[in-house]
Structure formats: structure tokens, C-alpha cells
Design an enzyme around this catalytic site. Structure first.
Site, mmCIF file in Angstrom:
data_model
loop_
_atom_site.group_PDB
_atom_site.id
_atom_site.type_symbol
_atom_site.label_atom_id
_atom_site.label_comp_id
_atom_site.label_asym_id
_atom_site.label_seq_id
_atom_site.Cartn_x
_atom_site.Cartn_y
_atom_site.Cartn_z
ATOM 1 N N ASP A 1 16.525 21.232 6.770
ATOM 2 C CA ASP A 1 15.627 20.076 6.736
ATOM 3 C C ASP A 1 15.526 19.506 5.332
ATOM 4 O OD1 ASP A 1 14.490 19.154 9.094
ATOM 5 O OD2 ASP A 1 13.040 20.789 9.187
ATOM 6 N N LYS B 1 18.920 17.646 8.016
ATOM 7 C CA LYS B 1 18.126 16.983 9.071
ATOM 8 C C LYS B 1 17.036 16.149 8.411
ATOM 9 C CE LYS B 1 15.168 19.229 12.014
ATOM 10 N NZ LYS B 1 13.871 18.557 11.729
ATOM 11 N N GLU C 1 13.675 13.486 9.279
ATOM 12 C CA GLU C 1 12.753 12.813 10.194
ATOM 13 C C GLU C 1 12.850 11.325 9.880
ATOM 14 O OE1 GLU C 1 8.870 14.635 9.966
ATOM 15 O OE2 GLU C 1 9.709 16.624 10.247
ATOM 16 N N GLU D 1 11.542 15.254 19.520
ATOM 17 C CA GLU D 1 10.389 16.157 19.576
ATOM 18 C C GLU D 1 9.206 15.506 20.285
ATOM 19 O OE1 GLU D 1 9.333 18.280 15.984
ATOM 20 O OE2 GLU D 1 7.434 18.949 16.851
HETATM 21 O O1 KIV Z 1 10.992 22.168 10.973
HETATM 22 C C1 KIV Z 1 11.439 22.571 12.058
HETATM 23 O O2 KIV Z 1 11.491 23.763 12.355
HETATM 24 C C2 KIV Z 1 11.927 21.550 12.988
HETATM 25 C C3 KIV Z 1 12.283 21.969 14.380
HETATM 26 C C4 KIV Z 1 11.102 22.384 15.137
HETATM 27 C C5 KIV Z 1 13.069 20.946 15.096
HETATM 28 O O3 KIV Z 1 12.008 20.420 12.635
#
Ligand code: KIV
Length: 266
Positions: free
Chosen positions: A84, A114, A116, A183
Site C-alpha cells: 500500500d 496499491k 486508494e 471495498e
Molecule cells: O490495508 C489493507 O489491508 C487493505 C485491504 C483490506 C484491501 O487495503
């Protein structure tokens, strides 16, 4: 088992094989879930809640993500490793986003990042992807927007909001993302998005129609304190086991039953 590359994950959608993603924050857990056969290990910024004991993910830093991604990478052989990008590591400018995405790859061993995403960051997805770093998008309930949302609520209810999310999913696909986390959105909307884009969708609280599913490891193992969200299924009750085992240890130490002969050196 073969290493799960980005093209391999993308092709799972065409082959109608469900993608399984699980979070991890340390090498030991990463090794166990990799050996169990997950397709993607995600170092989620959920580590703020799960590991750091924070009320939300906002304080998680890029240094935190680099540290945890680096140690998780040591436990992985086959799964794809995604990390993330934490709050404010990509929002200020595209340049900063590129630098931080690059750090997760170069310093920590991430194989994708990843983000958002809302409409304002589609260009950032394009820029990161163009630099050679695969991007996984994340839409619907975006925990980094908790202040704006006023809590963790199901998103995409109502025609206008559903249409917005569908358009956003298509824009993220167009910007070159290789997959998309959905989500906490209604299952019918998740199905519509999944059918409308060529990249795999990975759902959490988005119903069975997605191309894959993700859970936070602590939720899956029953380690998280109650209440957990409706979408969580516990596959074990480790919180109970940890409590029971620790109480047994306390009792045996206090009574002198531990250590016995068996656990002592001559
Ligand atoms: O931060 C995280 O663990 C996530 C997942 C729940 C998709 O973004």
C-alpha cells in the site's frame, strides 16, 4: 508452484480462476500464507490498525510501509508482493508519488503498489504505471478518506454514486492499473464493475461476483478484537487460543510446574 507475476494475475480473470489475496506484515506470517498458496500478499496500510494499534490508517508513513514490506518480502517465494502507498505519500504531487512508489520497489522489494483512488488520482496511476511499476487500484470504501466519509460506511449506494464508481473503475483500467480492489460496495455494483472492465477485481465486502477476494490476516485468523465488519469470516479463533495458552503458561510458571525435567538441561 510458479512465481505469480502481474501478467499471470491478469490472466486469471480470463481463465475464471479466483484470485486470493491476504495481508501480511512480517516475514513469518508471509512465509506461512505463501506456502499455503495465496496468489498475492498485500502489505496493507491496515498495519496501522492491526500492528500499530492505531484507530485508523492515517498516521502510517512511507517508512513504516518500507520496513514492513521489506521484512514480508523475505518470507515470500511464489506469491506476488503488493504494498500500500500510505496516506499523503502520493496525494501531494505526481513526483512525490513516483518517488515513494519507487522506494517501495527499490528498497523494500514490492512488485506492485496499491493506491486508494478517486478521480483526482487517476493521472497518478498512469504516471506510476508508465514508470514501470504495476498499480493496483482501490475504490469504494477507502479507509484513508475516513475523515471525509465520517466513518467506515458502505459506498456506492444509489444510482449516482454507483455510476460514479463504475466510471472511476473504467478510468483506472484506462490508466493502466493491473487490478482493482473493491471495498464495501453492494454486490450488484461489484458484479457490474467486474463485468465492465478487463482487469481483475478483488473484493472485500463486495460480494461473490468479484474476480478474487482479500481479507486482513488478523481478521481471517480470528485475532482481531470484536466487533469486526460484516464481511469478515473467521477461519480460526486464534485470539481465544492465544489467551488460553498464555493463561496456561502463567499458571504453570506460578505453580512451578514449568519448566519440568523435560525442559531443563543437566
Ligand atoms: O490495508 C489493507 O489491508 C487493505 C485491504 C483490506 C484491501 O487495503
Amino acid at each position: 508452484m510458479k512465481k505469480k507475476t502481474v501478467p499471470a494475475i491478469r490472466s486469471m480473470k480470463d481463465e475464471h480462476r479466483k484470485i486470493v489475496m491476504v495481508t501480511a506484515y512480517d516475514a513469518a506470517t508471509a512465509r506461512m500464507i505463501d506456502e499455503a498458496g495465496v496468489d498475492i500478499v498485500l502489505v496493507g496500510d491496515s498495519l496501522g490498525n492491526v500492528v500499530q494499534g492505531l484507530p485508523n490508517t492515517l498516521p502510517v508513513t512511507i517508512e513504516d510501509m518500507i520496513y514492513h514490506t521489506r521484512i514480508v518480502s523475505r518470507g515470500i517465494e511464489n506469491a506476488h508482493l503488493s504494498a500500500d502507498m500510505p496516506f499523503m505519500s502520493y496525494q501531494a504531487s505526481k513526483e512525490e508519488a513516483l518517488r515513494n512508489a519507487g522506494r517501495l520497489v527499490k528498497e523494500a522489494g514490492a512488485e506492485s503498489v496499491k493506491l486508494e483512488i478517486n478521480e483526482d488520482y487517476v493521472d497518478t496511476v498512469y504516471a506510476i504505471n508508465k514508470s514501470g511499476i504495476p498499480v493496483m487500484g482501490h475504490i469504494g470504501l477507502c479507509p484513508q478518506s475516513v475523515l471525509e466519509m465520517g466513518g467506515y460506511k458502505v459506498q456506492g449506494r444509489g444510482k449516482k454514486e454507483a455510476g460514479r464508481l463504475l466510471g472511476l473503475a473504467k478510468a483506472i483500467e484506462g490508466a493502466g492499473a493491473f487490478s482493482l480492489v473493491l471495498e464495501s460496495i453492494p454486490r450488484s455494483l461489484a458484479e457490474e464493475i467486474t463485468d465492465s472492465i478487463s482487469i481483475p477485481t478483488i473484493g472485500i465486502g463486495a460480494g461473490p461476483g468479484c474476480d478474487g477476494q482479500v481479507l486482513v490476516i488478523n481478521d481471517l485468523l480470528g485475532l482481531s478484537p470484536e466487533p469486526t465488519p460484516k464481511f469478515v469470516k473467521k477461519y480460526a479463533e486464534l485470539r481465544e487460543i492465544v489467551g488460553k495458552s498464555t493463561r496456561a503458561f502463567i499458571e504453570e510458571v506460578r505453580s512451578g510446574a514449568f519448566p519440568s525435567e523435560e525442559h531443563s538441561y543437566d
